[in-house]
Design an enzyme around this catalytic site. Structure first.
Site, PDB file in Angstrom:
ATOM      1  N   ARG A   1       0.829  -1.210   0.000  1.00  0.00           N
ATOM      2  CA  ARG A   1       0.000   0.000   0.000  1.00  0.00           C
ATOM      3  C   ARG A   1       0.862   1.257   0.000  1.00  0.00           C
ATOM      4  NH1 ARG A   1      -5.117   1.735   3.908  1.00  0.00           N
ATOM      5  NH2 ARG A   1      -5.193   3.888   3.196  1.00  0.00           N
TER       6      ARG A   1
ATOM      7  N   ASN B   1     -10.597  -4.588  -1.148  1.00  0.00           N
ATOM      8  CA  ASN B   1     -10.562  -3.426  -2.040  1.00  0.00           C
ATOM      9  C   ASN B   1      -9.701  -3.690  -3.275  1.00  0.00           C
ATOM     10  OD1 ASN B   1     -12.215  -1.459  -0.815  1.00  0.00           O
ATOM     11  ND2 ASN B   1     -10.669  -1.086   0.747  1.00  0.00           N
TER      12      ASN B   1
ATOM     13  N   CYS C   1     -19.352  -2.141   1.553  1.00  0.00           N
ATOM     14  CA  CYS C   1     -18.551  -0.996   1.975  1.00  0.00           C
ATOM     15  C   CYS C   1     -19.399  -0.219   2.982  1.00  0.00           C
ATOM     16  CB  CYS C   1     -18.192  -0.114   0.780  1.00  0.00           C
ATOM     17  SG  CYS C   1     -17.207   1.352   1.190  1.00  0.00           S
ATOM     18  N   ASP C   2     -18.771   0.261   4.030  1.00  0.00           N
ATOM     19  CA  ASP C   2     -19.536   0.996   5.038  1.00  0.00           C
ATOM     20  C   ASP C   2     -19.657   2.479   4.730  1.00  0.00           C
ATOM     21  OD1 ASP C   2     -16.867   1.513   5.481  1.00  0.00           O
ATOM     22  OD2 ASP C   2     -17.009   1.503   7.654  1.00  0.00           O
TER      23      ASP C   2
ATOM     24  N   HIS D   1     -16.872   3.787  -3.794  1.00  0.00           N
ATOM     25  CA  HIS D   1     -16.051   4.985  -3.591  1.00  0.00           C
ATOM     26  C   HIS D   1     -16.234   6.007  -4.711  1.00  0.00           C
ATOM     27  CE1 HIS D   1     -13.034   2.942  -0.598  1.00  0.00           C
ATOM     28  NE2 HIS D   1     -14.301   2.922  -0.190  1.00  0.00           N
TER      29      HIS D   1
ATOM     30  N   TYR E   1     -15.027   9.973  -0.878  1.00  0.00           N
ATOM     31  CA  TYR E   1     -13.902   9.686  -1.766  1.00  0.00           C
ATOM     32  C   TYR E   1     -13.924  10.543  -3.024  1.00  0.00           C
ATOM     33  CZ  TYR E   1     -12.378   5.774   1.082  1.00  0.00           C
ATOM     34  OH  TYR E   1     -11.890   5.005   2.113  1.00  0.00           O
TER      35      TYR E   1
END
Length: 448
Positions: A91, A145, A166-167, A196, A245
């Site tokens: 990441r 993801n 997704c929350d 997102h 997002y």
């Protein structure tokens, strides 16, 4: 009922276990299997879960830990998947490479999300095939993801028995309901988009749309995160409230500047924090649980910090710090299917005809009716042109990324990055991909 968690040594697994402890008797969950490729991570998380079980007042939910995939899957009714291919070290690379080229560096948005997907899709396809062999009747609930892209990639293997969660949309709806001083259970949230990349277009109470009044009230907009993040003027211009997002699209240069000026990216912070947590093994269940809670609190406090910093905002709302996350979404899906509730949930699933400008197989994030026969997206209909254009573009980018990951094509991977609206040129896209290839062994060997 047996639930299997793929990525069972992950930091967020105790959140799921806590939610399962609360509902296991009601749902008939009597077995939980944790699978991970790392026995060390499994061992650390299992001690935390022991602490949770001891603190639960006698609620029993046995769990097993294994590094054998077949053993974890056998007999599963639901499979939760939350894996990170390349771990947090990957990441950090995903975020830093675009930033060095002056492009948004974020885990799921922009080139970082595409690189993450290029590594993740082949592994997810292998896992999906294992589920099809060893637990063919299981529902596959995907948290991995980029959630929408990954869910679409494995539909070909698992069909309609895979759903992405997704929350973020539910959290937005919850914040809006609080600003309206209404119970979210009494409202219909007209939300649409991709994971997102979504917008809240209306909030209906059965009589009228409450959103216009909220958009006209600066004080109420200032009471929740998206209102402060985007500002009343821009929200009124859109006539909708975007998912958080979308800040990376609407304020891309601001976000780049904020992250570049910070001491750590989100990935670097999490890598340092979680390395310390996992390295501190050896304590008992109570101490491990305490350490996990302290680590989680710090983690949650810095969620979306780069966007808030760019917008000149302070820390997170205390309500959000204490609110449930993706574990609540996962349990809601299980309960809706197992008890045939016909419950409305915002999920990632095949479009059917929900958004008429996309084909039936495109995975979208919209309100769905969830029950024992499956996940049925509701009809959203046409949407504003600017949203439709961005959705269509990103869907094409997602599909090109999936094709690149499956075929091992460097040409398609570069094309996907170059076509992303946050990337300014083909030259920059090639530079980003070459930097990823140099630093990610998986890409260097799999994409040519």
């Amino acid at each position: 009922m047996k639930i299997t968690i793929l990525g069972g040594g992950g930091f967020r697994v105790p959140m799921l276990y806590d939610a399962l402890l609360a509902c296991a008797p009601r749902l008939g969950v009597d077995e939980l299997a944790l699978y991970d490729i790392s026995s060390e991570r499994l061992n650390r998380i299992s001690v935390v879960l022991q602490g949770q079980a001891a603190a639960s007042g006698g609620v029993l939910l046995p769990f097993t830990c294994t590094t054998r995939l077949e053993e974890a899957l056998e007999g599963a009714d639901f499979v939760f998947c939350a894996i990170r291919v390349g771990e947090l070290e990957g990441r950090v690379i995903d975020e830093r490479v675009p930033l060095n080229a002056g492009v948004v560096g974020q885990e799921t948005t922009g080139p970082g999300g595409l690189c993450f997907a290029l590594r993740t899709v082949p592994v997810m396809l292998e896992l999906a095939e294992a589920v099809a062999r060893h637990a063919p009747r299981a529902w596959f609930v995907n948290f991995t993801n980029p959630a929408g892209l990954v869910t679409e990639a494995i539909q070909g293997v698992l069909g309609g028995r895979v759903v992405g969660i997704c929350d973020s949309p539910t959290a937005l709806c919850r914040r809006v309901a609080r600003a309206l001083r209404r119970n979210p259970e009494d409202l219909w949230f007209d939300y649409f988009g991709l994971n997102h990349l979504g917008w809240l277009r209306a909030v209906r109470d059965g009589e009228r749309d409450l959103l216009p009044d909220l958009l006209a009230d600066d004080a109420r907009l200032e009471s929740f995160e998206e209102g402060r993040l985007f500002g009343g003027e821009w929200l009124r211009s859109l006539g909708m409230i975007p998912n958080e997002y979308l800040y990376f699209y609407y304020y891309a240069s601001d976000a780049v500047g904020a992250v570049r000026s910070s001491l750590q990216s989100r990935g670097e912070f999490l890598l340092e924090q979680q390395h310390a947590f996992y390295a501190a093994g050896g304590d008992g269940p109570a101490a491990a649980l305490h350490a996990w809670h302290a680590t989680r609190r710090e983690r949650e406090a810095r969620y979306m910090e780069e966007a808030r910093s760019a917008a000149g905002l302070d820390g997170r709302d205390e309500h959000e710090m204490d609110a449930g996350g993706y574990e609540g979404e996962a349990i809601a899906v299980v309960e809706a299917i197992a008890r045939n509730q016909g419950r409305v949930l915002i999920l990632n699933t095949a479009n059917a005809s929900s958004l008429p400008f996309l084909d039936a197989g495109a995975v979208v994030e919209v309100p769905c009716i969830a029950g024992s026969t499956g996940i049925v997206p509701t009809a959203v209909g046409d949407v504003p042109g600017h949203a439709r254009g961005l959705i269509t573009t990103i869907k094409d980018v997602e599909r090109t990324t999936i094709e690149a990951a499956v075929s091992g094509s460097r040409e398609l991977a570069v094309q996907a990055i170059a076509l992303h609206p946050l990337v300014p040129s083909v030259t920059v896209a090639r530079r980003i991909f070459d930097a990823y290839s140099a630093q990610h062994p998986q890409l260097r060997h799999s994409l040519r």
